[in-house]
Write a protein that holds these residues in place. Structure first.
Motif, PDB file in Angstrom:
ATOM      1  N   ALA A 125      -8.941  -4.941   0.224  1.00  0.00           N
ATOM      2  CA  ALA A 125      -9.076  -6.400   0.142  1.00  0.00           C
ATOM      3  C   ALA A 125      -8.208  -6.941  -0.998  1.00  0.00           C
ATOM      4  CB  ALA A 125     -10.550  -6.772  -0.085  1.00  0.00           C
ATOM      5  N   LEU A 126      -8.191  -6.220  -2.097  1.00  0.00           N
ATOM      6  CA  LEU A 126      -7.367  -6.608  -3.245  1.00  0.00           C
ATOM      7  C   LEU A 126      -5.893  -6.565  -2.872  1.00  0.00           C
ATOM      8  CD1 LEU A 126      -6.932  -7.073  -6.329  1.00  0.00           C
ATOM      9  CD2 LEU A 126      -7.115  -4.595  -6.613  1.00  0.00           C
ATOM     10  N   ALA A 127      -5.479  -5.483  -2.205  1.00  0.00           N
ATOM     11  CA  ALA A 127      -4.075  -5.355  -1.817  1.00  0.00           C
ATOM     12  C   ALA A 127      -3.662  -6.498  -0.901  1.00  0.00           C
ATOM     13  CB  ALA A 127      -3.854  -4.007  -1.130  1.00  0.00           C
ATOM     14  N   LEU A 128      -4.540  -6.831   0.063  1.00  0.00           N
ATOM     15  CA  LEU A 128      -4.224  -7.916   0.996  1.00  0.00           C
ATOM     16  C   LEU A 128      -4.084  -9.245   0.271  1.00  0.00           C
ATOM     17  CD1 LEU A 128      -6.672  -6.981   3.921  1.00  0.00           C
ATOM     18  CD2 LEU A 128      -4.167  -6.794   3.957  1.00  0.00           C
ATOM     19  N   ALA A 156       4.154 -16.757  -5.130  1.00  0.00           N
ATOM     20  CA  ALA A 156       3.535 -16.938  -6.444  1.00  0.00           C
ATOM     21  C   ALA A 156       3.791 -15.728  -7.350  1.00  0.00           C
ATOM     22  CB  ALA A 156       2.033 -17.166  -6.284  1.00  0.00           C
ATOM     23  N   LEU A 157       4.026 -14.581  -6.748  1.00  0.00           N
ATOM     24  CA  LEU A 157       4.343 -13.358  -7.494  1.00  0.00           C
ATOM     25  C   LEU A 157       5.569 -12.717  -6.858  1.00  0.00           C
ATOM     26  CD1 LEU A 157       0.818 -11.678  -7.833  1.00  0.00           C
ATOM     27  CD2 LEU A 157       2.165 -12.630  -9.705  1.00  0.00           C
ATOM     28  N   VAL A 158       6.403 -12.077  -7.680  1.00  0.00           N
ATOM     29  CA  VAL A 158       7.607 -11.440  -7.142  1.00  0.00           C
ATOM     30  C   VAL A 158       7.256 -10.151  -6.412  1.00  0.00           C
ATOM     31  CG1 VAL A 158       9.837 -10.403  -7.717  1.00  0.00           C
ATOM     32  CG2 VAL A 158       9.053 -12.463  -8.918  1.00  0.00           C
ATOM     33  N   LYS A 159       6.396  -9.334  -7.043  1.00  0.00           N
ATOM     34  CA  LYS A 159       5.892  -8.162  -6.344  1.00  0.00           C
ATOM     35  C   LYS A 159       4.423  -7.939  -6.687  1.00  0.00           C
ATOM     36  CE  LYS A 159       7.007  -3.900  -7.931  1.00  0.00           C
ATOM     37  NZ  LYS A 159       6.103  -3.313  -8.952  1.00  0.00           N
ATOM     38  N   SER A 160       3.740  -7.185  -5.842  1.00  0.00           N
ATOM     39  CA  SER A 160       2.305  -6.999  -6.033  1.00  0.00           C
ATOM     40  C   SER A 160       2.023  -6.242  -7.330  1.00  0.00           C
ATOM     41  CB  SER A 160       1.726  -6.209  -4.858  1.00  0.00           C
ATOM     42  OG  SER A 160       0.382  -5.883  -5.132  1.00  0.00           O
ATOM     43  N   PRO A 161       1.070  -6.719  -8.133  1.00  0.00           N
ATOM     44  CA  PRO A 161       0.701  -6.021  -9.368  1.00  0.00           C
ATOM     45  C   PRO A 161      -0.147  -4.765  -9.119  1.00  0.00           C
ATOM     46  CG  PRO A 161      -0.039  -8.336  -9.358  1.00  0.00           C
ATOM     47  CD  PRO A 161       0.338  -7.980  -7.967  1.00  0.00           C
ATOM     48  N   LEU A 162      -0.364  -4.420  -7.858  1.00  0.00           N
ATOM     49  CA  LEU A 162      -1.139  -3.213  -7.556  1.00  0.00           C
ATOM     50  C   LEU A 162      -0.208  -2.008  -7.711  1.00  0.00           C
ATOM     51  CD1 LEU A 162      -4.004  -2.376  -6.470  1.00  0.00           C
ATOM     52  CD2 LEU A 162      -2.954  -2.248  -4.221  1.00  0.00           C
ATOM     53  N   ARG A 163      -0.474  -1.183  -8.724  1.00  0.00           N
ATOM     54  CA  ARG A 163       0.443  -0.074  -9.002  1.00  0.00           C
ATOM     55  C   ARG A 163       0.322   1.044  -7.981  1.00  0.00           C
ATOM     56  NH1 ARG A 163      -0.359  -0.650 -15.309  1.00  0.00           N
ATOM     57  NH2 ARG A 163      -2.361   0.250 -14.781  1.00  0.00           N
ATOM     58  N   GLN A 164      -0.911   1.310  -7.552  1.00  0.00           N
ATOM     59  CA  GLN A 164      -1.132   2.315  -6.516  1.00  0.00           C
ATOM     60  C   GLN A 164      -2.523   2.068  -5.957  1.00  0.00           C
ATOM     61  OE1 GLN A 164      -1.655   6.387  -7.877  1.00  0.00           O
ATOM     62  NE2 GLN A 164      -1.863   5.723 -10.001  1.00  0.00           N
ATOM     63  N   LEU A 165      -2.860   2.749  -4.889  1.00  0.00           N
ATOM     64  CA  LEU A 165      -4.178   2.594  -4.289  1.00  0.00           C
ATOM     65  C   LEU A 165      -5.200   3.390  -5.084  1.00  0.00           C
ATOM     66  CD1 LEU A 165      -3.211   2.916  -0.510  1.00  0.00           C
ATOM     67  CD2 LEU A 165      -3.818   0.834  -1.759  1.00  0.00           C
ATOM     68  N   VAL A 166      -6.452   2.987  -4.938  1.00  0.00           N
ATOM     69  CA  VAL A 166      -7.554   3.741  -5.536  1.00  0.00           C
ATOM     70  C   VAL A 166      -8.629   3.859  -4.457  1.00  0.00           C
ATOM     71  CG1 VAL A 166      -8.749   1.714  -6.494  1.00  0.00           C
ATOM     72  CG2 VAL A 166      -9.030   3.931  -7.602  1.00  0.00           C
ATOM     73  N   ALA A 167      -9.341   4.974  -4.474  1.00  0.00           N
ATOM     74  CA  ALA A 167     -10.411   5.149  -3.486  1.00  0.00           C
ATOM     75  C   ALA A 167     -11.505   6.002  -4.127  1.00  0.00           C
ATOM     76  CB  ALA A 167      -9.884   5.821  -2.222  1.00  0.00           C
ATOM     77  N   ALA A 168     -12.631   6.059  -3.462  1.00  0.00           N
ATOM     78  CA  ALA A 168     -13.753   6.800  -4.041  1.00  0.00           C
ATOM     79  C   ALA A 168     -14.574   7.448  -2.948  1.00  0.00           C
ATOM     80  CB  ALA A 168     -14.635   5.859  -4.853  1.00  0.00           C
ATOM     81  N   THR A 169     -15.257   8.501  -3.314  1.00  0.00           N
ATOM     82  CA  THR A 169     -16.174   9.136  -2.377  1.00  0.00           C
ATOM     83  C   THR A 169     -17.349   9.717  -3.156  1.00  0.00           C
ATOM     84  OG1 THR A 169     -16.379  10.664  -0.521  1.00  0.00           O
ATOM     85  CG2 THR A 169     -15.159  11.462  -2.432  1.00  0.00           C
TER      86      THR A 169
END
Lengths: 251, 251, 251, 251, 251, 251
Positions: free
Chosen positions: C150-153, C163-176
Motif C-alpha cells: 500500500a505504501l509503495a502504491l 510531486a516526487l522525482v522517484k519513490s523514497p521506498l528504498r526496498q520492500l519489507v515483509a514479515a512472517t
C-alpha cells in the motif's frame, strides 16, 4: 517538649507508638542531588515517610500569563503504588487524577508560589514533582518542605549560570501536620496516629513566621478555637526544626 | 573481555564514553528492602540507571483465570517525570498509558511469567511495579532483572509465612540490552550509546541459559544473522554477571 | 519442503490441521485498490487472515520533525469486532488503546520506516491503517507485508503526479510468523497453532535479506539458540514467497 | 421512474452525476457470509458505499433487563479511517465516540429493535457491528438494510441449532436516504449530492409498509409538508427494491 | 381543541392525566434574564419541564470556518442530576458524553443554525447552553424554543452595543413534541405519556411555517403516513402558541 | 456591625461596592422544594450567588462500607457554564473533573458527614448535588449551607415515611467565607472582593459552635495569628444569621 505539651500528654496518659514527645518531630533528613537528571532534586525523609522532590525550570508560561513578564510555579504529586502498605493503583492506569491528588498538588503549588517573586522569575515555569516513595503520614507537608529546597537549588543554579541576577525565592516555606488524637494535641502525625485523629491540621508557614495556609479538619466531632490555637503552637515549634534543616542544606 | 570483543573494538578504534570494554556491564547493585511497605522490594542500579522494583501479592486472579487453580503475574512500568534529563510528562496527567509503556510492561510481565509455576502459586496475583527513578538506558532490562529478585523475596516471604510449601519460582530470569554502535557490538548500552545505535537488542534469559525473549530492532539499515549471533554472545556474558548478583542477594 | 523441515516433522509425527508442510505458507493473495478512497490500498489474505492496508500521505510532519526536511511514517492497527470468533469490544468504546494494539502498531511503523528514505520523502507523513477484517493468526506480520505494498502504491502515485522525482521506498519489507508447536518448528502459524505454540516469533526482513526486526517469545519454557536459528531458516523461506507476491503486484 | 419524478426532473433540467433517474437506487448487492467468524455477516454495497454488517448473539442482557425474560438488540457503527477520501481519525485514538457516531448507532439500534420480538428472543443480546469500508453517502441507511439481513442470518442459525423454535424477527426492516438537491427530490443520494442537498431525509420502513423512523433535516432553508410527502413517495419506491434484495438472500 | 382532535379522543375514551385536551400545550412561561451573567438568558417552563437556556457570543469560529467571514452556532445540553425522579449520574463524572446527549445537542444546534444568517453574524460563535433543571418530557424541544429567545436577546444586545447593524436572526424557530399514546395523537407529551407512547415525534418549525426538522420514531410497532400527517397537524397548532409566547418576550 | 469591625473599616476608609458593613452578610434566602423531583431540594441565594442543592438518598453504600451497618454522605459540585461572566467550559466536554471541583466537592462532603450519625443512617448513601446557577463568590460555602437544609429535608421525609425512627442529622452545619481585602477583614466576600483578597478563608461550623473545617489561604504575602482570630470572629457572626435562616425553613 513545652510545658503545655508535657502536661496535656501526662493528663491523658498518652504515649506515642514510637515514644516521641507530643511536640517532637520524627527524624528528618534532606538529601540533595538525589537524582542527577533534575535541576533541583531533594529526597526528604521524615521518619518512614520519604518523598522525592524534583524541580524543573522550563522557559515559557501557561497561556494566561504570556507577555505578562511574570513566571509560574506549579506542582504535581503522586504516590508510587507500593509507597503504601496496601497497594494503591496508579492514576495513569485509571486514566484520571483523583480528588485527593488534585487537592494535594494544588496545596503544594499555592504554598510554593507564596514565596516566589514572579516578576523576578520572568516568563519561566517551575514544576515541582513530588513523588512519594514510602508513605507514613504527612506526605503533603513533607512534599512542601522538600520541594522548597529543590526549588531553591534549581533557582540558585540559574543564578550561577547567569540567567538570573538573584534568586526569585523571597524566603523559605515549610509545612507540618498536627492533630488531636485521643484528646491530645500532637506534632507530626505518623499514619497510625493520623488514621485515629479527631482533628487533622496542615500548617504552611513562611520562614519569617507568617502563615501561608492553615487547614484544620474535624474527622470526628468538632474542635474549638482553643484547640486550634494549641495546634498552631505545636506546628510553630516543629517548623523551626524544619527551617533549620532546610537552611543547613542550602548554606 | 572476550577475544572476539577485543578484536572487534580494536578494529573499529572504538572507545566507550565511560571507558568500559565492549563486553563490560556497568556497575551493578541490587538493594533489597528499599521500601518496607512492599512484600518484596529491590532498587536496581546499573550505572546511572536506577529502577525501583516492588512486588505485591494479592489474593485472587483476573476473571478469565477464576476457579482454574492457577495464579497470574503482571507488571507495571513508569518513569518518574525527572528520571529523564528533559522532563517527561506524567501519563496520569495525559489520562492514558503510552505505547512505549505498554510495550515495556508487557515484556516485563511475560518475562517473569516464564519462570513461575502458576499451579504452585495458586489463585494469587503478583504485580511487579517497576518505577524508574533515574534513566540512563536499559531501564526495561534492568526492571526485569530487579523485578525477579523482588518477586523471589515476596514469594520467599510467603513460604516463610507458611502460605506456600515452596516457592513457585522455578528459576531466576534476567535481562540485558546489547546493540551495535558505529559497527561495533556492545554490551549494556547507556543512553548516549543507545541513541546512536544501528541495532538495539533486548535479551531475556533464564538462569539455566534458556532464552525467554529476544528482540532485535534495526534502528538504521538492517542486520545480518552473524551480527545477531554476536549480540547474543555478548548478552550471555553480561547475564552471567547479573545472575551472580541476583543469587548473592537471595542467598 | 526442505529436507530439514521434512525430517523434523516426520520425527514428531506432526501433521498441520490444514495439511500444510511445516515450511509452507498459507495461500497468499494481495488485492490492490480494495478501496478507491485511499492513495494506496491493499487487502492481504493469508489463509483466513484478511487485513485491509490503506496508505494515506499527508503534508506536514509531527512537531519534533518540523523544518527538518525529513518525513515520517506511522501505522495504526485495529481489529474489527467480529474479525475474531468471539466478539472483541471496540477500543473506541473502551475509550483507550490497549497494550497489544500499541505493541503491534509500533512494530508495523518501525518496520516500514526502516525502508523509507525520509529525506527523499520530505516533510510528509505517511499513515498506514491496518484493519483486520478476519483474524486467523499472523495479523501483525500480514499487516506489515500488506502495508508495504500500500505504501509503495501511494508513493508511486506521488511520483506519477510529479510531486516526487522517484519513490523514497528504498526496498520492500515483509514479515512472517514462525513458531514451535509440540517441539516442531513451523512457518506461518494459524490461530489454532499459535495458541498452542511453545515459541512464537515474528521476523521482519528487507528484500535484500537484511533483518529489520526479530522477536522471539517463549510462551511455555524457554528456547535454545539452535531453535532460534531453525526458526530464522523457516522464516527466510516463507519471506521469499511473500516478496515475490509483492513484486508481482507492483510490476 | 414514476411520472411525478420524471416531470420534476424534467422541469428542473436535472441530471445526476451518474446518470441515474431521480427515483433510481444505485446498484445494490448483499454478500452474505463475508466473514466466517460472525454468526451473521453481510457486506452491503450500494454504489461505492460498502458497509460490513456483522451480527453477534451473546447470552445475557444489560442489567436493566435481567430476569425480565426479554432480549436486547443494539448496534455499533464506525468508519474505517480511509473509507473517506480525506482520512478520518480513529475514535479509539481520540479516546471517545463522537456525536455523529452516537446518533447513527442509536438510529440503527432502534430500527432493528422495532422488528424483533424481544420475548421470543429471550435473555440474549444481539450486537450489530456496522463498519464502513468505503463511504459514498447513505452509510447509515445502508447499515440498517445490511444489518437486518445479518440479524436474520444469525437468528436463523440459532433456530437451526435448536436454541430457538422460530426466529424472533417479525418482519424485515430497511432504510434509504432521500433528499432535495437544487429543488429536485432525489432517491438515494451519493456523497456529492448529499453535500449539496437542501433537505436530507432518512426513512426506515418495515416490510409491511409501516414507518419505523423518519428524519427530515433542512440543511439550507426549510421544507414544506408537500415536499415531505414527495420524499416519502420516492423512499417507498426505493425500499421495495431493497426489500426484494433482502428476501433474495434469505430465501 | 380541533374537531379532529376532539373526535379522536372521544372515540378512544382518552383522558390525559392533567385533563388537557389532546391538542393543548402545557402552561408555558418564558423568563428572560434568569441569570445576569449571560448575554442572553431564558428559563423556559412547560408544565413541570424547566430548561435554562443561556446564550454566549464569543469572537472567533472553529478552525474550519476561519477566514470565511462566516459565524457558527452550536449548542450544549445537559440534565442536572436531580432534574429526574431517579438521579441521573453526571456525564462529567463518567468522563464522557452519552449518545442521547450528543443526539439532542446536535438537534438543538442544527435547529438554531437554520434561522441565523452566518454571513451577517461574521466570525463569531454563539454557544447555547441548555441545562435541564426539572424534566417532565419534551426537554429537547423546550430547549430549542427557549434557546431561540436567548439567542435573539444576545444578538439584540450586540446590535444595541453597535457591534452589528441588525440582528442576524432571520426568523424565530420553535419546537414541540407530539406522539401517539394508546392510539390517540397528542400534543406536547409529558414524561408519563412519553414513556407509554407508540410513536414519538419532534417537530422543529420556523416562524414562517417552514419545517426545519421532523423526527418521528416508532417506539412500538410502526406508523402510517396518515398518522404522520395527523401528528404534524397537532404540532403546527402547538407551535403557534409557542411562537406567540416568544414574540411577547421579544417585543 | 461589631465595634471591632466598625473601627477597622473606619481606619482603612474602606467601603464595600454594595455598601455592606464589613461584618454584614449579603441578602440570604433559602427556597425549599425548588425542584419537585428530588427528595430534598433547596435553592440558596446569597446576593447574586445562587446554588441549587438537591439531596438524593439511595439504598446501599460504597463497597468499603458494605455490611458495616453504616451509611455514607457524599457531594458533587458543578458550575453551569454561564454561572460565570465569562463562559466556563463543561467538565463533561473536557472529559474530566478539574482540581478545583474535586477540592470543593470533597470539602462539601466532609462538612456534611461531620453532622450525620452514620450508624443511625444505616446502609444508605446520601448524594448532595450542588449546582451553581449564578456565581458571585462564596459558592462552596453557600453550597454547604444549602446542602445541609436539603439533607435535613430528605432525612425528615424518610422519617415521615417511617423508614427511620428519627433523623440521623445530629445538628445543622453551615459555612461562610471571610477574607482580608486591602488590609480589612471582611465577612462574605463577593467575587470582586475575593479576586482582590490578600487572605481568603472558609469556615465550616456546626450549630453548637464547634468548628468543622477552617481553611485560610494567603493569596498575597502571609497572615498572622491575630488576623486569623479576627477572621474567625467575623465568620462566627455571619454563621449565626445563616443558622437562623436554616432553622426558619426547617421549623
Amino acid at each position: 517538649m513545652t510545658n503545655h505539651a508535657k502536661e496535656t500528654a501526662a493528663e491523658a496518659g498518652f504515649y506515642r507508638s514510637d515514644s516521641r514527645a507530643v511536640d517532637q518531630l520524627r527524624p528528618l533528613t534532606l538529601t540533595p542531588g538525589f537524582v542527577r537528571t533534575a535541576e533541583g532534586s531533594v529526597l526528604i525523609s521524615l521518619g518512614h515517610t520519604r518523598v522525592l522532590c524534583n524541580a524543573t525550570i522550563e522557559n515559557g508560561v501557561p497561556s494566561w500569563l504570556r507577555n505578562s513578564g511574570r513566571g509560574w510555579v506549579t506542582a504535581e504529586y503522586a504516590m508510587l503504588p507500593r509507597s503504601t502498605v496496601t497497594r494503591t493503583p496508579r492514576e495513569s492506569e485509571r486514566g484520571k487524577i483523583g480528588g485527593r491528588t488534585h487537592e494535594i498538588q494544588r496545596l503544594i503549588g499555592r504554598s510554593l508560589r507564596s514565596v516566589v517573586d514572579m516578576q523576578a522569575l520572568g516568563e519561566r515555569t517551575v514544576i515541582l514533582d513530588c513523588d512519594v516513595i514510602q508513605a507514613d503520614g504527612g506526605t503533603r507537608t513533607a512534599a512542601i518542605s522538600g520541594a522548597c529546597v529543590a526549588l531553591a537549588l534549581a533557582l540558585n543554579a540559574l543564578v550561577k549560570a547567569g540567567a538570573l541576577v538573584k534568586s526569585p525565592l523571597r524566603q523559605l516555606v515549610a509545612a507540618t501536620s498536627v492533630g488531636i488524637v485521643g484528646g491530645t494535641s500532637l506534632l507530626d502525625l505518623c499514619y497510625e496516629e493520623d488514621s485515629q485523629a479527631e482533628v487533622d491540621m496542615n500548617v504552611v508557614m513562611a520562614a519569617d513566621g507568617g502563615l501561608v495556609e492553615t487547614q484544620a479538619t474535624a474527622e470526628r466531632g468538632t474542635y474549638s478555637r482553643a484547640q486550634l490555637a494549641q495546634l498552631l503552637d505545636l506546628a510553630e515549634g516543629g517548623l523551626k526544626t524544619i527551617f533549620a534543616a532546610q537552611r543547613a542544606i542550602l548554606a
